[in-house]
Write a protein that holds these residues in place. Structure first.
Motif, short mmCIF file in Angstrom:
data_model
loop_
_atom_site.label_atom_id
_atom_site.label_comp_id
_atom_site.label_asym_id
_atom_site.label_seq_id
_atom_site.Cartn_x
_atom_site.Cartn_y
_atom_site.Cartn_z
N TYR B 56 -7.20 -3.82 8.37
CA TYR B 56 -6.70 -2.86 8.96
C TYR B 56 -5.07 -3.05 9.34
CZ TYR B 56 -6.33 1.70 11.55
OH TYR B 56 -5.98 2.62 11.94
N ALA B 57 -4.84 -4.33 9.99
CA ALA B 57 -3.58 -4.59 10.15
C ALA B 57 -2.72 -4.68 9.06
CB ALA B 57 -3.60 -6.18 10.97
N PHE B 58 -3.13 -5.39 7.95
CA PHE B 58 -2.15 -5.50 6.85
C PHE B 58 -2.00 -4.25 6.06
CE2 PHE B 58 -2.29 -9.97 8.23
CZ PHE B 58 -1.02 -10.41 7.90
N ARG B 59 -2.86 -3.06 6.13
CA ARG B 59 -2.63 -1.99 5.52
C ARG B 59 -2.05 -1.10 6.51
NH1 ARG B 59 -5.93 0.72 2.07
NH2 ARG B 59 -6.21 2.40 3.52
N GLY B 60 -1.98 -1.30 7.61
CA GLY B 60 -1.51 -0.32 8.73
C GLY B 60 0.16 -0.69 9.07
N SER B 61 0.52 -1.85 8.51
CA SER B 61 1.97 -2.06 9.23
C SER B 61 2.92 -2.42 7.83
CB SER B 61 1.75 -3.45 10.00
OG SER B 61 1.34 -4.26 9.23
N PRO B 62 3.98 -2.22 8.11
CA PRO B 62 5.22 -2.39 6.89
C PRO B 62 5.01 -3.85 6.25
CG PRO B 62 6.20 -1.27 8.59
CD PRO B 62 4.73 -1.67 9.17
N TYR B 109 -5.02 -4.69 0.71
CA TYR B 109 -5.06 -3.46 0.09
C TYR B 109 -6.21 -3.62 -0.93
CZ TYR B 109 -0.67 -1.52 1.96
OH TYR B 109 0.01 -0.93 2.89
#
Lengths: 270, 244
Positions: B56-62, B109
Motif C-alpha cells: 500500500y505504501a509504495f503503491r500509494g506514494s509517488p 506494483y
C-alpha cells in the motif's frame, strides 16, 4: 516538557514552515485542475475515437496511444516548454523588427521583446494542462471502454425513440457510462495525484522543494535552529501525506461507486 | 534531418542508463514481488499485515518522493555508517540507489498483480493437488505458480513498460555524476543549449517508445511460449491496458 512543546510548536510555525504549508495549495490546485482537464480531454478523446469520420478517429487513437507510450515526465516537461516557445515564436512574428533579431545574441527568443516570462501561476496552469493532456490519454481509454459497456438495448431504445446521434451520445451513453468508467477514472486520479509531486521540475516552489529546503542541514544559529540533515524527516512527512491522500481518495471513490451503482446490476459495483 | 541523426547518436549511450536501471531492478523486483504476494495472501497475520502495508505504501506514494526519501535516508547514515565501512561511494551512488528504489517500487506494483492472479487461480486445481497429497511447496511449484504466472503475464508486461518509463525520473531526484546521464537529463541539457524542444524531446520519446515496443515484443513471445499448451494460443495484444 511544556517548554519543549512550545519550542517545537514555534519551530513548526516559523515563516519557512508556514510557506511550506501554503505551498500545498499548488499541489492541490494542480491535482484538481489536472483531474478535471483529464476528464474533459478524456471525453474529447473518446468522442474522437468513436467518430464516424476516419481522420478524427485516427487523431483520437494517435493521441491516446502516443501520449501513453512515452513517460509522463517527458510530456510534463515538454508541453510547457513547447507551449512557451510557440507563444514566443508567434509574438516574434508580430513584434520583432529585423534589427532586434540581428541584435539578439542568445539562441532563443528571436528578439528580447518577444520573451515571455513565466512565473509560478503561469507554470502552474501549464503544468495542470499538461497533466490533463497526459492523463486525458489514459482517461480516453477508460471512457472509450466505458461507453462501449453501456448496454446495447439502452442505445437501441433511444434510437427507437427517434433521438439524434448527438442526443443518444449525450443523454444515454455519457449519462450511463460513469458507473463503468469510475473504477478506471479512480486509477487515473491516483496517477494524477502522484504526478503532482513533479511540479518542482517546472520551477514551482511546491511541497517537495520546500521539504528539501527546510530539511537541509543548518549550522548558523542566526538562520534558525541548528540541525544536521533532516531532509528524510520532511520527505517522510510527504510520503505519509501522499499515502493519506490515496487512502482518502479510495474511500471517496468507493462511496461514489456505491452511490452511482445503485439500481444497476453489474460488476461495476464491486 | 542531420541534427536528428546526430541527436539519435547522442542519445544512444544515454538510453543505456535507462535500460540499466530497468534491467537491474526488474528481476529483483520480480522475486521480491512473489514473496510479497504470498505474504499478502498468507494466513499469518504478521506477514500479511507487513506485506499489505508495504504494498500500500509504495503503491500509494509517488516514486519521486520515494527516491528523495531513500536517498536522504542514505545521506543521513553516511557519517555514522557508510563512511566508517568505506562503502559510501557505493551506497550513495545513483547507479545503486536508483535500482534499489525502483526494485522496491516495482515489487509493490508487481505484488499487487500477482496477488490478484493468485486469487484467480482455480480453486478446484488446488484442491485436486491437495487431494493428491502434495505438500504445500509442491502445490505451489506444480499448480499455483504455473497458473499464476500465466494469469499475471499480460499485466506484468504492462508493469515492466511502466517501470521503464519510471526510470525517466531517476536523475531528477538523484545527483548526476560526470557524464552519467540518462535520456531525460540529456534532452534537458541539449534543450538548454539550443532551445530546440521539439527535436530533443521527440528523440528521447522515440527511444522510450522503441524500447517499450521491444519489451512488448519479447514479453509477447514469452507469453506465447507460456501458452503453448492451449489449443489456440491467445496472442497478447500489443497495447494492453497501460495503466498502473
Amino acid at each position: 516538557m511544556s517548554e519543549d512543546l512550545a519550542f517545537w510548536l514555534s519551530y513548526l510555525t516559523n515563516g519557512k514552515h508556514l510557506t511550506w504549508y501554503a505551498s500545498f495549495q499548488f499541489t492541490i490546485f494542480a491535482a484538481i485542475a489536472g483531474g478535471t482537464l483529464a476528464v474533459i480531454f478524456g471525453l474529447l478523446g473518446a468522442a474522437l475515437k468513436n467518430s464516424r469520420f476516419l481522420p478524427l478517429r485516427l487523431v483520437g487513437s494517435f493521441y491516446s496511444s502516443i501520449v501513453r507510450g512515452v513517460p509522463d515526465v517527458l510530456f510534463f516537461l515538454f508541453f510547457p516548454l513547447a507551449f512557451e516557445q510557440a507563444v514566443e515564436w508567434f509574438m516574434a512574428t508580430q513584434i520583432c523588427t529585423p534589427e532586434a533579431i540581428a541584435a539578439q545574441s542568445a539562441a532563443w527568443p528571436p528578439c528580447r521583446e518577444a520573451n515571455w516570462f513565466l512565473g509560478t501561476p503561469e507554470y502552474l496552469v501549464l503544468a495542470s494542462v499538461s497533466l490533463g493532456l497526459v492523463y486525458g490519454a489514459f482517461a480516453t481509454n477508460v471512457i472509450h471502454g466505458a461507453m462501449r459497456s453501456v448496454p446495447r438495448g439502452q442505445i437501441e431504445a433511444a434510437r427507437a425513440y427517434g433521438m439524434s446521434a448527438s442526443q443518444v451520445l449525450w443523454r444515454i451513453q455519457i449519462r450511463q457510462m460513469w458507473v463503468y468508467a469510475l473504477p478506471g477514472l479512480s486509477n487515473v486520479w491516483m496517477l494524477i495525484v502522484k504526478a503532482t509531486s513533479l511540479l518542482s521540475l517546472l520551477q514551482i516552489a511546491d511541497i517537495v522543494l520546500w521539504a528539501d529546503r527546510l530539511g537541509a542541514p543548518n549550522f548558523l544559529p542566526t538562520v534558525g535552529l541548528v540541525h544536521d540533515d533532516w531532509r528524510w524527516r520532511y520527505y517522510l512527512v510527504l510520503f505519509l501525506f501522499y499515502i493519506l491522500v490515496t487512502l482518502l481518495s479510495e474511500k471517496v471513490f468507493g462511496a461514489l461507486m456505491a452511490r452511482m451503482g445503485r439500481g444497476i446490476l453489474s460488476e461495476a459495483r464491486t | 534531418m542531420d541534427r536528428f541523426l546526430i541527436d539519435l547518436g547522442i542519445f544512444a549511450p544515454a538510453a543505456l542508463f535507462n535500460i540499466y536501471f530497468a534491467v537491474a531492478s526488474i528481476p529483483l523486483g520480480f522475486v521480491f514481488a512473489v514473496f510479497l504476494a504470498l505474504g499478502k495472501a498468507s494466513k499469518n497475520p504478521i506477514a500479511s499485515r507487513l506485506s499489505r502495508g508495504f504494498i500500500y505504501a509504495f503503491r500509494g506514494s509517488p516514486l519521486f518522493i520515494q527516491f528523495f526519501m531513500v536517498y536522504s535516508l542514505g545521506l543521513s547514515f553516511n557519517v555514522s555508517l557508510w563512511k566508517p565501512l568505506g562503502i559510501s561511494g557505493f551506497v550513495l551512488h545513483p547507479l545503486f540507489i536508483g535500482p534499489l528504489v525502483l526494485t522496491l517500487n516495482t515489487a509493490a506494483y508487481t505484488a499487487e498483480i500477482f496477488y490478484g492472479a493468485l486469487r484467480a487461480v482455480p480453486r478446484g486445481e488446488v484442491e485436486a493437488a491437495r487431494a493428491y497429497g502434495m505438500s504445500p511447496i509442491q502445490q505451489f511449484r506444480r499448480v499455483i505458480w504455473p497458473n499464476l504466472i500465466r494469469l499475471a503475464w499480460p499485466a506484468y508486461t504492462n508493469e515492466v513498460v511502466f517501470l521503464f518509463h519510471a526510470t525517466a525520473i531517476v536523475y531528477f531526484a538523484l545527483p548526476v555524476i560526470g557524464q552519467q546521464k540518462d535520456l531525460m537529463i540529456t534532452a534537458k541539457e541539449l534543450f538548454e543549449r539550443d532551445y530546440n524542444a521539439f527535436l530533443h524531446f521527440s528523440v528521447a520519446a522515440l527511444y522510450f517508445l522503441a524500447v517499450s515496443l521491444v519489451v512488448f515484443f519479447v514479453f509477447g513471445l514469452v507469453y506465447q511460449r507460456l501458452m503453448r499448451h492451449m489449443p489456440s494460443a491467445p496472442r497478447m495484444r500489443y497495447v494492453p491496458k497501460w495503466i498502473r
